[in-house]
Design an enzyme around this catalytic site. Structure first.
Site, PDB file in Angstrom:
ATOM      1  N   PRO A 265      50.787 107.072  20.813  1.00  0.00           N
ATOM      2  CA  PRO A 265      49.925 105.916  20.561  1.00  0.00           C
ATOM      3  C   PRO A 265      49.330 105.355  21.852  1.00  0.00           C
ATOM      4  O   PRO A 265      50.048 105.067  22.812  1.00  0.00           O
ATOM      5  CB  PRO A 265      50.881 104.909  19.910  1.00  0.00           C
ATOM      6  CG  PRO A 265      51.992 105.728  19.350  1.00  0.00           C
ATOM      7  CD  PRO A 265      52.145 106.879  20.290  1.00  0.00           C
ATOM      8  N   GLU A 266      48.018 105.232  21.867  1.00  0.00           N
ATOM      9  CA  GLU A 266      47.317 104.585  22.967  1.00  0.00           C
ATOM     10  C   GLU A 266      46.491 103.455  22.363  1.00  0.00           C
ATOM     11  O   GLU A 266      46.707 103.056  21.218  1.00  0.00           O
ATOM     12  CB  GLU A 266      46.476 105.605  23.731  1.00  0.00           C
ATOM     13  CG  GLU A 266      47.315 106.697  24.398  1.00  0.00           C
ATOM     14  CD  GLU A 266      46.492 107.672  25.230  1.00  0.00           C
ATOM     15  OE1 GLU A 266      45.374 107.303  25.658  1.00  0.00           O
ATOM     16  OE2 GLU A 266      46.959 108.803  25.462  1.00  0.00           O
TER      17      GLU A 266
ATOM     18  N   LYS B  27      47.865  98.561  25.162  1.00  0.00           N
ATOM     19  CA  LYS B  27      48.698  99.264  24.185  1.00  0.00           C
ATOM     20  C   LYS B  27      49.683  98.337  23.473  1.00  0.00           C
ATOM     21  O   LYS B  27      50.552  98.812  22.746  1.00  0.00           O
ATOM     22  CB  LYS B  27      49.471 100.385  24.877  1.00  0.00           C
ATOM     23  CG  LYS B  27      48.599 101.401  25.601  1.00  0.00           C
ATOM     24  CD  LYS B  27      49.462 102.429  26.311  1.00  0.00           C
ATOM     25  CE  LYS B  27      48.633 103.365  27.166  1.00  0.00           C
ATOM     26  NZ  LYS B  27      49.478 104.374  27.852  1.00  0.00           N
TER      27      LYS B  27
ATOM     28  N   ARG C  36      51.438 113.673  35.470  1.00  0.00           N
ATOM     29  CA  ARG C  36      50.989 113.876  34.092  1.00  0.00           C
ATOM     30  C   ARG C  36      50.108 115.118  34.027  1.00  0.00           C
ATOM     31  O   ARG C  36      49.432 115.473  34.991  1.00  0.00           O
ATOM     32  CB  ARG C  36      50.198 112.661  33.585  1.00  0.00           C
ATOM     33  CG  ARG C  36      50.959 111.347  33.655  1.00  0.00           C
ATOM     34  CD  ARG C  36      52.167 111.324  32.739  1.00  0.00           C
ATOM     35  NE  ARG C  36      51.781 111.446  31.352  1.00  0.00           N
ATOM     36  CZ  ARG C  36      51.394 110.409  30.590  1.00  0.00           C
ATOM     37  NH1 ARG C  36      51.328 109.193  31.109  1.00  0.00           N
ATOM     38  NH2 ARG C  36      51.084 110.605  29.319  1.00  0.00           N
TER      39      ARG C  36
END
Length: 259
Positions: free
Chosen positions: A2-3, A58, A247
């Site tokens: 979820p962003e 978020k 990342r």
């Protein structure tokens, strides 16, 4: 994961289904995700009703008048609305039984969190979050990055710069702006930086419009099939994966360059 778009879709669900509804029972099913004493948390909701919703980056905020419930969805969380108290989801961590149905926080990996704050504005200030990525202007975005050092991809993920951009949408915005995730911020022109700012809000809005269903995004979006070795939606070259700032970035070496 979820962003910002996924949280905004959840906020709109809550706004549509339960704003104005009264809380009857609170079930805290996973105290490890709760950021305070469970008894105080449950007592807070006695006699309350949901006054409104908010979101910054978020984080989802549910305003109950005398305080605000903050929810962070972590890596796998979802907010669900169930019309019947007898209905359940598979990984319930929090249930708010209301006079219109049940609001559920479902989180298989239990990496989210929830708790009470005085207000959304107080939480944003205390945690030094940047402006919300959905509403930040290209000019403000460029100004917030001015004078910083490092590669662009990790800076996009820094919630103190702008709040709400995560790994997936950072890759998409960089792809649309034709910028390499490894590019040094000092080597990006003012015009390219402002274009990136425009693409960030544009990509986020596009995802919200399709309910975060990537298959429904327009042709030319990386998120439709974002994978190492997959075809670039613009030129057909094989997409590359590289670790940047801890990342994994997926990008097109032809359209975005290597540096």
């Amino acid at each position: 994961m979820p962003e910002l778009p996924e949280v905004e879709v959840a906020r709109r669900l809550v706004e549509r289904e339960v704003v104005g509804a009264s809380v009857l029972v609170v079930e805290t099913l996973d105290e490890s995700m709760l950021e305070e004493d469970v008894r105080c948390f449950q007592d807070f909701f006695s006699g309350t009703s949901l006054q409104g919703t908010g979101r910054h980056g978020k984080h989802l905020f549910l305003d109950f008048g005398t305080g605000t419930l903050r929810i962070h969805l972590g890596m796998s969380g979802r907010v669900r609305f169930l019309s019947s108290w007898d209905d359940h989801t598979e990984h319930e961590r929090l249930r708010l039984l209301m006079d219109r149905g049940v609001l559920v926080l479902d989180d298989p990996r239990r990496l989210g969190s929830f708790g009470l704050v005085s207000s959304m504005a107080e939480f944003v200030d205390r945690n030094m979050l940047g402006p919300d990525a959905l509403t930040v202007s290209p000019y403000e975005f460029q100004n917030r990055l001015r004078g910083r050092r490092g590669r662009i991809k990790p800076l996009l993920l820094d919630q103190r710069v702008v709040a709400g951009v995560g790994n997936l949408y950072a890759d998409e915005a960089l792809f649309q702006a034709r910028l390499s995730p490894m590019a040094s911020i000092g080597g990006i022109s003012q015009g390219s930086m402002m274009e990136l700012g425009r693409q960030i809000s544009g990509v986020l809005r596009a995802s919200i419009e399709v309910g975060t269903d990537f298959a429904r995004l327009p042709p030319g979006y990386l998120l439709r099939q974002r994978m190492k070795g997959g075809p670039c939606p613009r030129c057909g070259a094989a997409l590359r994966a590289q670790r940047v700032g801890g990342r994994t970035a997926i990008f097109c070496p032809m359209c975005q360059g290597d540096a």
